[in-house]
Design an enzyme around this catalytic site. Structure first.
Site, PDB file in Angstrom:
ATOM      1  N   ALA A 117      -5.692  -1.935   5.297  1.00 47.25           N
ATOM      2  CA  ALA A 117      -6.802  -1.228   5.493  1.00 47.25           C
ATOM      3  C   ALA A 117      -7.810  -1.629   4.075  1.00 47.25           C
ATOM      4  CB  ALA A 117      -6.926  -0.072   5.760  1.00 47.25           C
ATOM      5  N   TYR A 118      -8.906  -1.519   4.259  1.00 45.05           N
ATOM      6  CA  TYR A 118      -9.762  -1.343   3.222  1.00 45.05           C
ATOM      7  C   TYR A 118     -10.040   0.156   3.186  1.00 45.05           C
ATOM      8  CZ  TYR A 118     -13.915  -2.312   0.171  1.00 45.05           C
ATOM      9  OH  TYR A 118     -15.088  -2.118  -0.932  1.00 45.05           O
TER      10      TYR A 118
ATOM     11  N   TYR B  14     -16.944   3.333   5.725  1.00 45.15           N
ATOM     12  CA  TYR B  14     -15.354   3.031   6.097  1.00 45.15           C
ATOM     13  C   TYR B  14     -15.104   3.903   7.326  1.00 45.15           C
ATOM     14  CZ  TYR B  14     -10.506   4.712   5.550  1.00 45.15           C
ATOM     15  OH  TYR B  14      -9.196   5.163   5.590  1.00 45.15           O
TER      16      TYR B  14
ATOM     17  N   TYR C 153      -3.030   2.421  12.197  1.00 46.89           N
ATOM     18  CA  TYR C 153      -3.516   3.684  11.544  1.00 46.89           C
ATOM     19  C   TYR C 153      -4.960   3.889  11.496  1.00 46.89           C
ATOM     20  CZ  TYR C 153       1.398   3.782  10.717  1.00 46.89           C
ATOM     21  OH  TYR C 153       2.896   3.707  10.828  1.00 46.89           O
TER      22      TYR C 153
ATOM     23  N   GLY D 171       0.880  -1.208   0.154  1.00 47.80           N
ATOM     24  CA  GLY D 171      -0.077  -0.047   0.132  1.00 47.80           C
ATOM     25  C   GLY D 171       0.975   1.083   0.076  1.00 47.80           C
TER      26      GLY D 171
HETATM   27  N1  LIG Z   1      -5.278   6.907   1.747  1.00 46.00           N
HETATM   28  C1  LIG Z   1      -5.717   7.789   2.744  1.00 46.00           C
HETATM   29  O1  LIG Z   1      -6.080   8.855   2.145  1.00 46.00           O
HETATM   30  C2  LIG Z   1      -5.970   7.664   3.981  1.00 46.00           C
HETATM   31  C3  LIG Z   1      -6.485   8.574   5.060  1.00 46.00           C
HETATM   32  C4  LIG Z   1      -6.493   8.573   6.292  1.00 46.00           C
HETATM   33  C5  LIG Z   1      -6.261   7.431   7.018  1.00 46.00           C
HETATM   34  N2  LIG Z   1      -5.540   6.236   6.349  1.00 46.00           N
HETATM   35  C6  LIG Z   1      -5.357   5.255   6.674  1.00 46.00           C
HETATM   36  O2  LIG Z   1      -3.817   4.821   6.565  1.00 46.00           O
HETATM   37  C7  LIG Z   1      -3.480   3.426   6.416  1.00 46.00           C
HETATM   38  C8  LIG Z   1      -2.731   3.293   5.317  1.00 46.00           C
HETATM   39  O3  LIG Z   1      -3.489   3.566   4.015  1.00 46.00           O
HETATM   40  P1  LIG Z   1      -2.991   3.442   2.625  1.00 46.00           P
HETATM   41  O4  LIG Z   1      -3.491   4.771   1.824  1.00 46.00           O
HETATM   42  O5  LIG Z   1      -1.705   3.255   2.577  1.00 46.00           O
HETATM   43  O6  LIG Z   1      -3.726   2.251   2.126  1.00 46.00           O
HETATM   44  P2  LIG Z   1      -3.903   1.452   0.627  1.00 46.00           P
HETATM   45  O7  LIG Z   1      -2.719   2.244  -0.243  1.00 46.00           O
HETATM   46  O8  LIG Z   1      -4.868   1.306   0.107  1.00 46.00           O
HETATM   47  O9  LIG Z   1      -2.946   0.082   1.020  1.00 46.00           O
HETATM   48  C9  LIG Z   1      -3.796  -0.781   1.772  1.00 46.00           C
HETATM   49  C10 LIG Z   1      -3.076  -1.854   1.970  1.00 46.00           C
HETATM   50  O10 LIG Z   1      -3.924  -3.078   2.542  1.00 46.00           O
HETATM   51  C11 LIG Z   1      -3.818  -4.122   2.148  1.00 46.00           C
HETATM   52  N3  LIG Z   1      -4.901  -4.870   1.986  1.00 46.00           N
HETATM   53  C12 LIG Z   1      -6.223  -4.517   1.657  1.00 46.00           C
HETATM   54  N4  LIG Z   1      -6.989  -5.570   1.924  1.00 46.00           N
HETATM   55  C13 LIG Z   1      -6.358  -6.498   2.662  1.00 46.00           C
HETATM   56  C14 LIG Z   1      -6.773  -7.814   3.112  1.00 46.00           C
HETATM   57  N5  LIG Z   1      -7.974  -8.293   3.337  1.00 46.00           N
HETATM   58  N6  LIG Z   1      -5.727  -8.393   3.755  1.00 46.00           N
HETATM   59  C15 LIG Z   1      -4.656  -7.849   3.820  1.00 46.00           C
HETATM   60  N7  LIG Z   1      -4.053  -6.955   3.263  1.00 46.00           N
HETATM   61  C16 LIG Z   1      -5.093  -6.097   2.717  1.00 46.00           C
HETATM   62  C17 LIG Z   1      -3.596  -3.782   0.485  1.00 46.00           C
HETATM   63  O11 LIG Z   1      -3.030  -4.774  -0.018  1.00 46.00           O
HETATM   64  P3  LIG Z   1      -3.433  -4.957  -1.761  1.00 46.00           P
HETATM   65  O12 LIG Z   1      -2.762  -3.571  -2.484  1.00 46.00           O
HETATM   66  O13 LIG Z   1      -2.813  -6.407  -2.053  1.00 46.00           O
HETATM   67  O14 LIG Z   1      -4.794  -4.850  -1.728  1.00 46.00           O
HETATM   68  C18 LIG Z   1      -2.463  -2.666   0.844  1.00 46.00           C
HETATM   69  O15 LIG Z   1      -1.203  -3.175   0.962  1.00 46.00           O
HETATM   70  C19 LIG Z   1      -4.842   2.948   6.497  1.00 46.00           C
HETATM   71  O16 LIG Z   1      -5.024   2.502   8.007  1.00 46.00           O
HETATM   72  C20 LIG Z   1      -6.002   3.798   6.204  1.00 46.00           C
HETATM   73  O17 LIG Z   1      -7.283   3.607   6.692  1.00 46.00           O
HETATM   74  C21 LIG Z   1      -5.571   6.674   4.682  1.00 46.00           C
END
Ligand SMILES: NC(=O)c1ccc[n+]([C@@H]2O[C@H](COP(=O)([O-])OP(=O)(O)OC[C@H]3O[C@@H](n4cnc5c(N)ncnc54)[C@H](OP(=O)(O)O)[C@@H]3O)[C@@H](O)[C@H]2O)c1
Length: 294
Positions: free
Chosen positions: A60-61, A125, A99, A11
């Site tokens: 995370a999803y 979410y 996170y 991710g």
């Molecule tokens: N993105 C944002 O704007 C944002 C904002 C606030 C907080 N956050 C939080 O920050 C953290 C990191 O977010 P990010 O943006 O880095 O997320 P991301 O790019 O969507 O990456 C999510 C990761 O979770 C993995 N994943 C998804 N479903 C899974 C499952 N069933 N089993 C195991 N792994 C799974 C994905 O693997 P695959 O690639 O193989 O699917 C990927 O490695 C999360 O907790 C998110 O809620 C994100």
């Protein structure tokens, strides 16, 4: 040297964490299909085999709109699985860093949210992430929940990569002025995670146990999506490729989506800074560094 288990290394954040944590010790990084957080039975064997001192959950999803149609799956990944990680971490005397998101708030406060403000998520979410926070903290171990906001990287789809792509396709962009938060560069978030772990010295678990709890940790300052978009185009390393001549203001209601989003969800991160003596850079500085790094 620390034994760290990193979940979710493909991710935005997880990819950066794998690199930032490497100098702290041995990092075992796993992602799907080796582990599937939707299937609880796949979780414990991975943890027990790694027998880590620190578990970092970057999975995370995160598909906010799609989540509205898959509430069961979202809850399994974002709430039940973190709870299991925290319980197993506590059993093994391992620390957990998890996170969460500014989307636990409804966005009506009008100034940056602190950790004492009452969450009120607007969608599936946000509710699932709030349940995940609660499950992690209720497990009672050495757990940190870091709530962050508007995470981006340039190597996976994000608002930044989308704006750069739109600017190469469209002479005029419309971006909303009424969604406001703190853009957070995934690399800066990964580096500050590694720094805070390093501060624990030879006893990171005890050190984190003394500081366990919920912290806000987003890019310093805040802006609207329109201001963020303007900054992205200004810092574009290849401006000659841009077709966009104007960025016009729009409102969230102009772009209906399945999930409602909080309008003002910037985070007040002073509790994190006071506790750890660290802070993320101003969002403009981080964006410049991210754009230069490519
Ligand atoms: N993105 C944002 O704007 C944002 C904002 C606030 C907080 N956050 C939080 O920050 C953290 C990191 O977010 P990010 O943006 O880095 O997320 P991301 O790019 O969507 O990456 C999510 C990761 O979770 C993995 N994943 C998804 N479903 C899974 C499952 N069933 N089993 C195991 N792994 C799974 C994905 O693997 P695959 O690639 O193989 O699917 C990927 O490695 C999360 O907790 C998110 O809620 C994100």
């Amino acid at each position: 040297m620390l034994n760290i288990l990193l979940l979710g290394n493909t991710g935005q954040l997880g990819w950066e964490l794998e690199r930032s944590l490497a100098s702290l010790g041995q990092v075992t990084a796993v992602d799907t299909p080796a582990i599937n957080l939707a299937e609880p039975h796949s979780i414990l064997p991975v943890i027990r085999q790694a027998n880590p001192q620190v578990i970092i959950n970057a999975t995370a999803y995160t598909a906010v709109d799609r989540a509205e149609n898959e509430p069961g799956l979202v809850q399994a990944i974002n709430a039940h699985a973190p709870g299991l990680l925290a319980e197993e971490g506590a059993r093994l005397d391992a620390a957990l860093i998890h996170y969460s998101t500014d989307y636990v708030f409804d966005g009506t406060k009008g100034c940056p949210y602190n950790e004492d403000d009452t969450p009120n998520p607007l969608g599936v979410y946000g509710w699932s992430k709030l349940s995940g926070e609660q499950a992690v903290l209720q497990a009672g171990g050495a757990a940190l929940v870091l709530r962050t906001s508007w995470v981006y990287s340039l190597r996976r789809d994000s608002f930044v990569t989308k704006v750069l792509a739109w600017a190469r396709q469209q002479p005029a962009l419309r971006l909303v002025t009424d969604q406001v938060s703190g853009p957070t560069w995934a690399r800066a978030l990964a580096e500050i995670t590694a720094l805070l772990l390093a501060r624990g010295g030879s006893d990171p678990v005890g050190w984190l146990a003394e500081r366990r709890g919920l912290y806000h940790l987003g890019g310093d300052g805040y802006c609207s999506r329109l201001e963020w978009g303007q900054a992205i185009l200004h810092l574009d390393q290849h401006p000659e490729e841009q077709l966009t001549q104007t960025i016009a203001p729009a409102l969230t209601v102009d772009f209906p989506t399945p999930a409602r989003r909080p309008l003002f969800s910037a985070l007040d991160c002073s509790h994190f800074t006071q506790t750890f003596g660290l802070q993320l850079p101003p969002w403009q500085t981080a964006l410049r560094l991210a754009m230069e790094a490519g």
